[in-house]
Design a protein around this motif. Sequence first.
Motif, PDB file in Angstrom:
ATOM      1  N   GLN A  35       0.832  -1.206   0.000  1.00 23.84           N
ATOM      2  CA  GLN A  35       0.000   0.000   0.000  1.00 23.84           C
ATOM      3  C   GLN A  35       0.869   1.259   0.000  1.00 23.84           C
ATOM      4  OE1 GLN A  35      -2.509  -0.485   3.433  1.00 23.84           O
ATOM      5  NE2 GLN A  35      -4.046  -1.648   2.304  1.00 23.84           N
ATOM      6  N   ALA A  36       1.937   1.247   0.785  1.00 20.25           N
ATOM      7  CA  ALA A  36       2.823   2.410   0.837  1.00 20.25           C
ATOM      8  C   ALA A  36       3.473   2.656  -0.518  1.00 20.25           C
ATOM      9  CB  ALA A  36       3.897   2.210   1.915  1.00 20.25           C
ATOM     10  N   ILE A  37       3.910   1.589  -1.155  1.00 18.81           N
ATOM     11  CA  ILE A  37       4.538   1.719  -2.472  1.00 18.81           C
ATOM     12  C   ILE A  37       3.513   2.199  -3.497  1.00 18.81           C
ATOM     13  CG2 ILE A  37       5.652   0.442  -4.357  1.00 18.81           C
ATOM     14  CD1 ILE A  37       6.929  -1.311  -2.099  1.00 18.81           C
ATOM     15  N   ASP A  41       3.070   5.861  -6.222  1.00 19.38           N
ATOM     16  CA  ASP A  41       3.082   5.537  -7.649  1.00 19.38           C
ATOM     17  C   ASP A  41       4.081   4.440  -8.004  1.00 19.38           C
ATOM     18  OD1 ASP A  41       1.074   7.396  -8.236  1.00 19.38           O
ATOM     19  OD2 ASP A  41       2.548   9.023  -8.334  1.00 19.38           O
ATOM     20  N   GLY A  42       4.240   3.457  -7.095  1.00 24.18           N
ATOM     21  CA  GLY A  42       5.098   2.314  -7.375  1.00 24.18           C
ATOM     22  C   GLY A  42       6.573   2.543  -7.116  1.00 24.18           C
ATOM     23  N   ASP A  43       6.937   3.704  -6.605  1.00 24.41           N
ATOM     24  CA  ASP A  43       8.342   4.024  -6.349  1.00 24.41           C
ATOM     25  C   ASP A  43       8.698   3.643  -4.912  1.00 24.41           C
ATOM     26  OD1 ASP A  43      10.848   5.222  -5.862  1.00 24.41           O
ATOM     27  OD2 ASP A  43      10.411   6.895  -7.207  1.00 24.41           O
ATOM     28  N   ALA A  44       9.411   2.534  -4.749  1.00 30.97           N
ATOM     29  CA  ALA A  44       9.747   2.028  -3.416  1.00 30.97           C
ATOM     30  C   ALA A  44      10.628   3.007  -2.651  1.00 30.97           C
ATOM     31  CB  ALA A  44      10.436   0.671  -3.524  1.00 30.97           C
ATOM     32  N   ARG A  45      11.562   3.661  -3.340  1.00 34.45           N
ATOM     33  CA  ARG A  45      12.439   4.623  -2.663  1.00 34.45           C
ATOM     34  C   ARG A  45      11.627   5.785  -2.096  1.00 34.45           C
ATOM     35  NH1 ARG A  45      17.831   5.447  -2.733  1.00 34.45           N
ATOM     36  NH2 ARG A  45      18.120   3.996  -4.452  1.00 34.45           N
ATOM     37  N   GLU A  46      10.663   6.279  -2.848  1.00 36.19           N
ATOM     38  CA  GLU A  46       9.800   7.363  -2.363  1.00 36.19           C
ATOM     39  C   GLU A  46       8.938   6.892  -1.192  1.00 36.19           C
ATOM     40  OE1 GLU A  46       9.749  10.677  -3.113  1.00 36.19           O
ATOM     41  OE2 GLU A  46      11.568  10.170  -4.204  1.00 36.19           O
ATOM     42  N   ALA A  47       8.503   5.639  -1.238  1.00 40.23           N
ATOM     43  CA  ALA A  47       7.706   5.094  -0.139  1.00 40.23           C
ATOM     44  C   ALA A  47       8.538   5.031   1.139  1.00 40.23           C
ATOM     45  CB  ALA A  47       7.182   3.709  -0.501  1.00 40.23           C
ATOM     46  N   ALA A  50       8.932   8.553   2.464  1.00 40.14           N
ATOM     47  CA  ALA A  50       7.692   9.014   3.083  1.00 40.14           C
ATOM     48  C   ALA A  50       7.499   8.382   4.460  1.00 40.14           C
ATOM     49  CB  ALA A  50       6.503   8.691   2.180  1.00 40.14           C
ATOM     50  N   LEU A  51       7.805   7.099   4.576  1.00 37.49           N
ATOM     51  CA  LEU A  51       7.657   6.419   5.863  1.00 37.49           C
ATOM     52  C   LEU A  51       8.665   6.930   6.889  1.00 37.49           C
ATOM     53  CD1 LEU A  51       6.937   2.829   4.538  1.00 37.49           C
ATOM     54  CD2 LEU A  51       5.321   4.374   5.670  1.00 37.49           C
ATOM     55  N   LEU A  52       9.870   7.249   6.441  1.00 36.86           N
ATOM     56  CA  LEU A  52      10.868   7.814   7.351  1.00 36.86           C
ATOM     57  C   LEU A  52      10.423   9.186   7.860  1.00 36.86           C
ATOM     58  CD1 LEU A  52      14.154   6.798   5.511  1.00 36.86           C
ATOM     59  CD2 LEU A  52      13.339   5.927   7.717  1.00 36.86           C
ATOM     60  N   ILE A  53       9.865   9.982   6.978  1.00 38.78           N
ATOM     61  CA  ILE A  53       9.362  11.297   7.375  1.00 38.78           C
ATOM     62  C   ILE A  53       8.202  11.144   8.357  1.00 38.78           C
ATOM     63  CG2 ILE A  53       8.136  13.342   6.528  1.00 38.78           C
ATOM     64  CD1 ILE A  53       9.875  13.031   3.934  1.00 38.78           C
ATOM     65  N   ALA A  54       7.297  10.228   8.070  1.00 41.45           N
ATOM     66  CA  ALA A  54       6.165   9.992   8.974  1.00 41.45           C
ATOM     67  C   ALA A  54       6.654   9.516  10.334  1.00 41.45           C
ATOM     68  CB  ALA A  54       5.212   8.973   8.361  1.00 41.45           C
ATOM     69  N   ASN A  55       7.640   8.648  10.337  1.00 39.05           N
ATOM     70  CA  ASN A  55       8.191   8.140  11.590  1.00 39.05           C
ATOM     71  C   ASN A  55       8.824   9.270  12.401  1.00 39.05           C
ATOM     72  OD1 ASN A  55       8.831   5.763  13.267  1.00 39.05           O
ATOM     73  ND2 ASN A  55      10.947   6.398  12.860  1.00 39.05           N
ATOM     74  N   GLU A  56       9.570  10.127  11.742  1.00 40.44           N
ATOM     75  CA  GLU A  56      10.200  11.265  12.419  1.00 40.44           C
ATOM     76  C   GLU A  56       9.136  12.182  13.024  1.00 40.44           C
ATOM     77  OE1 GLU A  56      13.104  13.768  13.934  1.00 40.44           O
ATOM     78  OE2 GLU A  56      13.389  11.810  12.996  1.00 40.44           O
ATOM     79  N   PHE A  57       8.079  12.432  12.265  1.00 44.94           N
ATOM     80  CA  PHE A  57       6.982  13.261  12.762  1.00 44.94           C
ATOM     81  C   PHE A  57       6.365  12.641  14.014  1.00 44.94           C
ATOM     82  CE2 PHE A  57       2.402  13.981  12.948  1.00 44.94           C
ATOM     83  CZ  PHE A  57       2.365  15.364  13.079  1.00 44.94           C
ATOM     84  N   LEU A  58       6.100  11.345  13.968  1.00 40.77           N
ATOM     85  CA  LEU A  58       5.490  10.669  15.116  1.00 40.77           C
ATOM     86  C   LEU A  58       6.416  10.669  16.335  1.00 40.77           C
ATOM     87  CD1 LEU A  58       3.780   7.689  13.287  1.00 40.77           C
ATOM     88  CD2 LEU A  58       2.663   9.679  14.336  1.00 40.77           C
ATOM     89  N   GLU A  59       7.721  10.493  16.098  1.00 42.21           N
ATOM     90  CA  GLU A  59       8.680  10.544  17.208  1.00 42.21           C
ATOM     91  C   GLU A  59       8.676  11.916  17.865  1.00 42.21           C
ATOM     92  OE1 GLU A  59      12.553   9.365  15.872  1.00 42.21           O
ATOM     93  OE2 GLU A  59      11.975   7.255  15.681  1.00 42.21           O
ATOM     94  N   ARG A  60       8.683  12.970  17.057  1.00 41.85           N
ATOM     95  CA  ARG A  60       8.659  14.325  17.620  1.00 41.85           C
ATOM     96  C   ARG A  60       7.361  14.598  18.361  1.00 41.85           C
ATOM     97  NH1 ARG A  60      11.587  18.249  13.161  1.00 41.85           N
ATOM     98  NH2 ARG A  60      13.503  17.024  13.035  1.00 41.85           N
ATOM     99  N   GLU A  61       6.246  14.099  17.819  1.00 45.33           N
ATOM    100  CA  GLU A  61       4.954  14.271  18.472  1.00 45.33           C
ATOM    101  C   GLU A  61       4.932  13.559  19.834  1.00 45.33           C
ATOM    102  OE1 GLU A  61       1.067  12.438  17.012  1.00 45.33           O
ATOM    103  OE2 GLU A  61       1.046  14.469  16.145  1.00 45.33           O
TER     104      GLU A  61
END
Length: 69
Positions: A35-37, A41-47, A50-61
Amino acid sequence: MRTLARQQKNGLKVSEAATLKLQSDAQALKAAADQAIAACDGDAREAVKALLIANEFLEREMEAQVSHG
């Protein structure tokens, strides 16, 4: 643990029940990765990015909530 006890009662050994749980978890993880990929649009590197950014956001929260709590 209740699930394992129930599965034992149904004739499954603990190791078999644990294996089924791991397989179920692995399938759910694979589906989430797919689902993340797909969302990127099928780009695993972008997925991954995006997940790293989301994780960082959640850690800061979480840190903000802990420091206020």
